[in-house]
Each structure stands twice: as C-alpha cells, then as structure tokens.
Design an enzyme around this catalytic site. Sequence first.
Site, PDB file in Angstrom:
ATOM      1  N   CYS A  42      41.915 -31.559 -49.846  1.00  0.00           N
ATOM      2  CA  CYS A  42      43.238 -30.874 -50.366  1.00  0.00           C
ATOM      3  C   CYS A  42      43.103 -29.778 -49.261  1.00  0.00           C
ATOM      4  CB  CYS A  42      43.098 -30.307 -51.669  1.00  0.00           C
ATOM      5  SG  CYS A  42      44.629 -29.115 -52.126  1.00  0.00           S
ATOM      6  N   SER A  44      43.298 -26.913 -49.879  1.00  0.00           N
ATOM      7  CA  SER A  44      42.721 -25.634 -50.444  1.00  0.00           C
ATOM      8  C   SER A  44      41.264 -25.550 -50.231  1.00  0.00           C
ATOM      9  CB  SER A  44      42.873 -25.448 -51.905  1.00  0.00           C
ATOM     10  OG  SER A  44      44.116 -25.282 -52.226  1.00  0.00           O
ATOM     11  N   HIS A  47      41.071 -23.963 -46.959  1.00  0.00           N
ATOM     12  CA  HIS A  47      41.168 -22.434 -47.053  1.00  0.00           C
ATOM     13  C   HIS A  47      39.913 -21.795 -47.453  1.00  0.00           C
ATOM     14  CE1 HIS A  47      45.397 -21.680 -46.850  1.00  0.00           C
ATOM     15  NE2 HIS A  47      45.821 -22.670 -47.716  1.00  0.00           N
ATOM     16  N   HIS A  63      37.757 -30.331 -55.228  1.00  0.00           N
ATOM     17  CA  HIS A  63      38.103 -29.912 -56.312  1.00  0.00           C
ATOM     18  C   HIS A  63      39.251 -30.889 -57.028  1.00  0.00           C
ATOM     19  CE1 HIS A  63      41.093 -28.452 -53.657  1.00  0.00           C
ATOM     20  NE2 HIS A  63      41.939 -28.576 -54.388  1.00  0.00           N
ATOM     21  N   CYS A 171      44.676 -32.405 -58.749  1.00  0.00           N
ATOM     22  CA  CYS A 171      45.178 -31.478 -57.902  1.00  0.00           C
ATOM     23  C   CYS A 171      46.821 -31.686 -57.338  1.00  0.00           C
ATOM     24  CB  CYS A 171      44.388 -31.012 -56.737  1.00  0.00           C
ATOM     25  SG  CYS A 171      44.853 -29.393 -56.101  1.00  0.00           S
TER      26      CYS A 171
HETATM   27  N1  COD Z   1      57.220 -24.629 -42.153  1.00  0.00           N
HETATM   28  C1  COD Z   1      57.558 -25.675 -42.874  1.00  0.00           C
HETATM   29  N2  COD Z   1      56.401 -26.609 -43.041  1.00  0.00           N
HETATM   30  C2  COD Z   1      55.290 -26.218 -42.720  1.00  0.00           C
HETATM   31  C3  COD Z   1      55.136 -25.005 -42.043  1.00  0.00           C
HETATM   32  C4  COD Z   1      56.116 -24.206 -41.888  1.00  0.00           C
HETATM   33  N3  COD Z   1      56.049 -22.848 -41.398  1.00  0.00           N
HETATM   34  N4  COD Z   1      53.759 -24.601 -41.894  1.00  0.00           N
HETATM   35  C5  COD Z   1      53.036 -25.869 -42.371  1.00  0.00           C
HETATM   36  N5  COD Z   1      54.052 -26.699 -42.672  1.00  0.00           N
HETATM   37  C6  COD Z   1      53.730 -27.986 -43.589  1.00  0.00           C
HETATM   38  C7  COD Z   1      52.906 -28.836 -42.616  1.00  0.00           C
HETATM   39  O1  COD Z   1      53.416 -29.789 -41.678  1.00  0.00           O
HETATM   40  C8  COD Z   1      52.136 -29.898 -43.924  1.00  0.00           C
HETATM   41  O2  COD Z   1      53.043 -31.150 -44.074  1.00  0.00           O
HETATM   42  C9  COD Z   1      52.423 -29.033 -44.834  1.00  0.00           C
HETATM   43  O3  COD Z   1      53.212 -27.918 -44.503  1.00  0.00           O
HETATM   44  C10 COD Z   1      51.181 -28.694 -45.832  1.00  0.00           C
HETATM   45  O4  COD Z   1      50.462 -29.676 -46.266  1.00  0.00           O
HETATM   46  P1  COD Z   1      49.271 -29.769 -46.304  1.00  0.00           P
HETATM   47  O5  COD Z   1      48.839 -31.391 -46.678  1.00  0.00           O
HETATM   48  O6  COD Z   1      48.374 -29.225 -45.385  1.00  0.00           O
HETATM   49  O7  COD Z   1      48.569 -28.880 -47.773  1.00  0.00           O
HETATM   50  P2  COD Z   1      48.734 -29.434 -49.264  1.00  0.00           P
HETATM   51  O8  COD Z   1      49.876 -29.829 -49.630  1.00  0.00           O
HETATM   52  O9  COD Z   1      47.259 -30.085 -49.432  1.00  0.00           O
HETATM   53  O10 COD Z   1      48.410 -28.234 -50.091  1.00  0.00           O
HETATM   54  C11 COD Z   1      49.240 -27.066 -49.891  1.00  0.00           C
HETATM   55  C12 COD Z   1      48.932 -25.762 -51.099  1.00  0.00           C
HETATM   56  C13 COD Z   1      50.387 -25.033 -50.993  1.00  0.00           C
HETATM   57  C14 COD Z   1      48.646 -26.579 -52.301  1.00  0.00           C
HETATM   58  C15 COD Z   1      47.427 -25.243 -50.723  1.00  0.00           C
HETATM   59  O11 COD Z   1      47.518 -24.788 -49.108  1.00  0.00           O
HETATM   60  C16 COD Z   1      47.505 -23.812 -51.432  1.00  0.00           C
HETATM   61  O12 COD Z   1      48.108 -22.931 -50.825  1.00  0.00           O
HETATM   62  N6  COD Z   1      46.993 -23.806 -52.481  1.00  0.00           N
HETATM   63  C17 COD Z   1      46.954 -22.410 -53.392  1.00  0.00           C
HETATM   64  C18 COD Z   1      47.482 -22.817 -54.862  1.00  0.00           C
HETATM   65  C19 COD Z   1      46.551 -23.641 -55.393  1.00  0.00           C
HETATM   66  O13 COD Z   1      46.876 -24.118 -56.361  1.00  0.00           O
HETATM   67  N7  COD Z   1      45.210 -23.683 -55.128  1.00  0.00           N
HETATM   68  C20 COD Z   1      44.242 -24.178 -55.998  1.00  0.00           C
HETATM   69  C21 COD Z   1      43.822 -25.693 -55.582  1.00  0.00           C
HETATM   70  S1  COD Z   1      45.166 -26.517 -54.799  1.00  0.00           S
HETATM   71 ZN    ZN Z   2      43.953 -28.564 -54.383  1.00  0.00          ZN
END
Ligand code: COD
Ligand code: ZN
Length: 369
Positions: A42, A44, A47, A63, A171
Amino acid sequence: MSRPTVRAAVLYPDHAVTVTEVVLDPPGPGEVEVEIAAAGVCRSDLHAIEGHWPVPVPAVLGHEGAGIVTSLGAGVTGLEVGDHVVLSWVPACGSCRHCAARRPWLCEPADELIFAQGVLYDGTSRWHKGEDRLHHFFGVSAFAERVVVPSSGAIPIRRDAPLDVVAIVGCAVATGVGAVLNTAQVPAGAEIAVIGCGGVGLSCVQGARIAGAARIVAVDVNPAKLAIAKALGAHDTVDVSQADTVIALRDLQPAGFDYVIDAIGHVETTEQAIAALGMGGAAVIVGAPRAGETARFDPLALVDAGRRILGSNYGSTDPRRDFPRLVDRYMTGELDLDTLISGSRPLTEIGEALKQLADGHALRTLLIP
Ligand code: COD
Ligand code: ZN
C-alpha cells in the site's frame, strides 16, 4: 530451546527495507499467530519508508494481509486454529469509549499503543533479531511468513474465499468502500467525484457504484488508472496531468458535487475536494498528508452552502461486521477485487513491488511469503 526464525521485511531507521530472518515469539494472552498467505503493498507502506509519518523503527512492515490461524494465546475466544482470517490494522481494544460506542476504527489504545508505539497491548513486541527488539507496524506486520497480532485484528472469513485475493480487503478495500458506505453514507442517486485512483480510490469508485450513485467521476494524473476506474464503474474520467482539477470538475458539473473524495492526501488534493463541492456537499478526506501540514479552504463558502468536511479513518470500518460482508460481495461478483491486483511476487521482491507502486505502474501487488 531456540525458536525457529521467520522471514520478514524489516524497515530500518535509514529508510532501508531488508528481507531477513527474525525471531517471532509465541502469542501472549489475547493474541493469535497467523501464517500469512498473501500481503498487499500500500502507499502507506511507502509513506512509512520515506519517513512522512512518525513510525517506530526498526519494524516489520506491511499492514494488509490474510492467512490462517496457527496458534492461539491464552484466553482467546471466537477464533480457532485453522480459521481463515483477514488482518485489520485497527485491532480494537473493545472497551475504550469509542469501542463501547461501536466506533472501533477510533479505538484509543490501538492508536496510542499499537499505532504510535509499534507494540502490542502489553506494551511489548513479539519480534526480535538477536538482542534487538523490532517493532510491529500498525499491529499487523504482514510482510512476514508468520505474524502475532491481537485477536481482534484477525477477522475470520468464509473458507471458500481465496486468501490471495481477499488479503486486500484489510486496507485498500475497507478504507475505500468504507469511506463511501460508512463514513459518507452516500445515498442512491448522489453525484460523486473521486480524486486519486490507486487501490484505495478505485475502492471508493466501487463503493459509489454499490451505493447506486447517479454520477461517478474519477480523477487521476495517470490515464491507465482512469481506464481501470471506468471499467470499475466511473461514468466519466478526468486526466489532470495537464489540467486544474477544480476547473475540470466544474466544467463537468457546474453546480459542484454532492461528495468529493480525496483518496490521495496531498494538501492540494484536499483543498480541491472541498472546492469542487456543490450546495450541501461533503468532502471525504481519506488520504493523509505528511505530519504537520495544513490545508486552506473558504469557511464562508462552507457555512453559506452547508458544506461538510469528513475525515475518514479506515473507512469507518468495523472489521468484524464489514470484512465478512466485503468478502461476500466479492464472492457474489458485486465487488471486483481481481482488477485491483496487478500481480504477485515472492516476499524477497518487495523492493521491486514498492518501486512499481511508487512509479504508478502497479495497483496492488501481493507479496507471497
Ligand atoms: N491528482 C490526481 N491524482 C493523483 C495526483 C494528483 N495531484 N497525485 C497522484 N495521483 C494519483 C496517482 O496517479 C495514483 O493513481 C493515485 O493518485 C494514488 O494511488 P496509490 O496506489 O499510490 O495509493 P493507495 O491507493 O495505495 O493509497 C492512497 C492512500 C490515500 C490510502 C494513502 O496514501 C494514505 O494517505 N493513507 C493514509 C490514510 C490511511 O488510511 N492510512 C493507513 C493505511 S492505508
Ligand atoms: Zn494501507
């Protein structure tokens, strides 16, 4: 007698992730040991590796995962050896005021001990390497052959569900589908935009489809992710690699949206989600920014138009209630999990899996220990 070692991916203070042999102590009272069948990678995890959030290290990372219960600590009820389980990263204590009010996703001891200190409920860790203690990560540490978790973090599911698919329920799917169905309680007929189409955002798109939203608009900078969003139920997609998100969303829907979900958690995407709302709309903030960052919005527009900003932690998920339901939705074909899984790799290839996620080439990659 020395305990056999377990292969696990350890995050060290210098941001390096190394797959190495570590010792896993047996489960203590109220804990269970689970053999991991598959674990999802993920954003996260990235991060944490990059140090955006204060995470206690060294820690066994991961996780999101699923597996089979291999041993029970003293006093565990409601689980048996052999049970198939999906792991939860909020293993609720069951007795704090939020748990008592049936909001286990806000469990205070889970936040203060398990999350913030990287230990289990007795304040210690089951992981070590030589003389050094390693931390748990989000109470799960799924990037390992076996793990020990609080029993409330191992959620039993039906045995006919493939563990190497439903692992992502723990998750991405719970967080995304839950943001729509639990946190926002999006009603049928609503008009909704989802900013960010990773594993979490695409789960939001699917939640909106399940809710019966009349219009679902998916926003991303990556056309490949938008094509998948369309296949999963988005009616329209917006490529914002060259465009302003708020202007593009207003062009599509001049009156604004009933719900806009920020499934990324950059300050600018949070601000965009609020700015693209219509009268009475709600911005649902799912992604988390780096610790300490602040966002700006127009309070007058919020008050005038009765808009709301909703923080969504773990999709307001009650894992015992929601995980089996999400698995059922997959088994009946209502929820597509297969499309969210880009592929699988052995645990030793975690570096490649993380790189593919960072580069935008993967949705969920499953690590198979
Ligand atoms: N505008 C539009 N799309 C964008 C931009 C932008 N400026 N920047 C990036 N993107 C797109 C990317 O192309 C990608 O497709 C997507 O955003 C992000 O996807 P992933 O696969 O990198 O991320 P995920 O889906 O695995 O995770 C996103 C979260 C929001 C869950 C994660 O990053 C997060 O912030 N988690 C914190 C909250 C939480 O619940 N944490 C605990 C476990 S996840
Ligand atoms: Zn996650």
